[in-house]
Design a protein around this motif. Sequence first.
Motif, PDB file in Angstrom:
ATOM      1  N   ALA A   7       1.343 -42.449  16.145  1.00 60.79           N
ATOM      2  CA  ALA A   7       0.646 -43.509  16.851  1.00 60.79           C
ATOM      3  C   ALA A   7       1.641 -44.339  17.643  1.00 60.79           C
ATOM      4  CB  ALA A   7      -0.119 -44.397  15.865  1.00 60.79           C
ATOM      5  N   THR A  16       1.032 -38.056  22.631  1.00 62.89           N
ATOM      6  CA  THR A  16       0.468 -36.699  22.678  1.00 62.89           C
ATOM      7  C   THR A  16       1.557 -35.663  22.908  1.00 62.89           C
ATOM      8  OG1 THR A  16      -1.687 -37.492  23.456  1.00 62.89           O
ATOM      9  CG2 THR A  16      -1.144 -35.185  23.876  1.00 62.89           C
ATOM     10  N   GLU A  34      -6.485 -34.211  17.442  1.00 66.14           N
ATOM     11  CA  GLU A  34      -6.540 -35.344  18.369  1.00 66.14           C
ATOM     12  C   GLU A  34      -7.527 -36.376  17.819  1.00 66.14           C
ATOM     13  OE1 GLU A  34      -5.710 -34.653  22.862  1.00 66.14           O
ATOM     14  OE2 GLU A  34      -7.400 -33.399  22.283  1.00 66.14           O
ATOM     15  N   ASP A  36      -7.426 -39.785  18.417  1.00 64.59           N
ATOM     16  CA  ASP A  36      -7.420 -41.030  19.173  1.00 64.59           C
ATOM     17  C   ASP A  36      -8.865 -41.452  19.457  1.00 64.59           C
ATOM     18  OD1 ASP A  36      -7.128 -43.122  20.942  1.00 64.59           O
ATOM     19  OD2 ASP A  36      -5.696 -42.095  22.247  1.00 64.59           O
ATOM     20  N   ASP A 129      -2.705 -36.934  16.211  1.00 70.05           N
ATOM     21  CA  ASP A 129      -2.381 -37.776  17.362  1.00 70.05           C
ATOM     22  C   ASP A 129      -3.388 -38.915  17.384  1.00 70.05           C
ATOM     23  OD1 ASP A 129      -2.079 -38.973  19.827  1.00 70.05           O
ATOM     24  OD2 ASP A 129      -2.466 -37.164  21.007  1.00 70.05           O
ATOM     25  N   CYS A 130      -2.954 -40.094  16.925  1.00 75.26           N
ATOM     26  CA  CYS A 130      -3.862 -41.230  16.763  1.00 75.26           C
ATOM     27  C   CYS A 130      -3.864 -42.177  17.953  1.00 75.26           C
ATOM     28  CB  CYS A 130      -3.498 -42.004  15.493  1.00 75.26           C
ATOM     29  SG  CYS A 130      -3.583 -41.011  13.986  1.00 75.26           S
ATOM     30  N   GLY A 131      -3.040 -41.910  18.964  1.00 75.59           N
ATOM     31  CA  GLY A 131      -3.030 -42.741  20.156  1.00 75.59           C
ATOM     32  C   GLY A 131      -2.508 -44.140  19.890  1.00 75.59           C
ATOM     33  N   THR A 137      -8.259 -51.008  15.038  1.00 71.83           N
ATOM     34  CA  THR A 137      -8.476 -49.621  15.443  1.00 71.83           C
ATOM     35  C   THR A 137      -8.945 -48.803  14.250  1.00 71.83           C
ATOM     36  OG1 THR A 137      -6.723 -49.815  17.087  1.00 71.83           O
ATOM     37  CG2 THR A 137      -7.420 -47.598  16.502  1.00 71.83           C
TER      38      THR A 137
END
Length: 285
Positions: A7, A16, A34, A36, A129-131, A137
Motif C-alpha cells: 500500500a 502496482t 488487485e 485497491d 495491491d491495496c493502492g 479505507t
Amino acid sequence: MALIALAADKGSPGVTTAAVALAAVWPRRVLLAETDPAGGDLVYRSAAAHGGPLNPNTGMLSIAATARRGLVPDQIWDHVQPLSGGLEVLVGLGNAEQAAGLAGLWPTLGHSFASLAESPNAPADVIADCGRIAGDTPVVDLFPHASLVLLISRTEPEAIARVRDRAAALGNKLHGGQRGAATLGLPMIGVVLITDTNDAAKIAGQVNDMLVHAQTGARVVGTIADDPAGADQLAGRKRGRLDKSLLIRSARKVTADLYQQYGAAWSVPTQAQHGQLNGHAEAGR
C-alpha cells in the motif's frame, strides 16, 4: 504461506508496479490480487494468457457474490485469470463505485487470502495491491490477516514524512497502540523505497533510522529501483530483457531478503514456481 499487503499513503509511488515485480520473481507460487477499492489497473495495462484482454468482470467483482455466502480459500481460484506471462491475477474493481459491493467483506477476503495455503488444489502466497490507504479505507481490514504490510514510498522529504506518519498510525491500529513495540506484533510493517540505485543503501539507512527514532515500529525492508524503462517492459509497453532490468534485479533482492528473514515462518510444502518472470520476459521481447 502468507498474505503480503502492499500500500501507499498518498500520490502514485508505484504500488502496482512494485506488486507485479515482486510477484514475478516470488520464489513460490503466488497470486497477485488487485484489492485497491479505487479500482485496478491490470485490466488496462496487461494482456491475458490467450492474447486478448483480461475480463474485468472476473476477479474482485465476481468474488463479491461468492464471499457473501462464505468463501472457502479454494474458491478464490475460480475468479483468477493468468496474464500472458503466466502470472495469476485476481483482477481489481473497475471503479471506486463498485467497492460498495465489497462492504463488510474485507475481513472475509483477508482470512481467505491468508488461508490459501490450505487449498487442496493449489496452495499459494498472495500479494495484495491495496493502492492508497487512509484511516477509513476499507481495504485496511485485510491487514490483520497479513503476515507483512509493505508501505511503498518514494524518497522526497514529503513522501518520507507521510510514510513515517502512516506507519505509526498503522502500528497503533494493528498492534494496540504500543509505540515502539509494534515490531513485536503481526503483521510486521515494512517500508520499501522506490529510489535511484546509486543512493539506495544510503537513503534506506537514513529512512530506517528515522522510523526507529520516531518509534513507528516499522523498518525499511528493501529498495526497488526507480526504473521507468523496466516498468514499461513489465507492463508490456516496451520490448527488452526484463530479467536484466534494474527493476527486476532490485525486486529479486527484496524477495530474497524477505525470505531470508521471514521465510521460515511462512514455509509449508508447495508446488514449484510457475516461471512467471520467464513468461513476462518472453512477452516483452
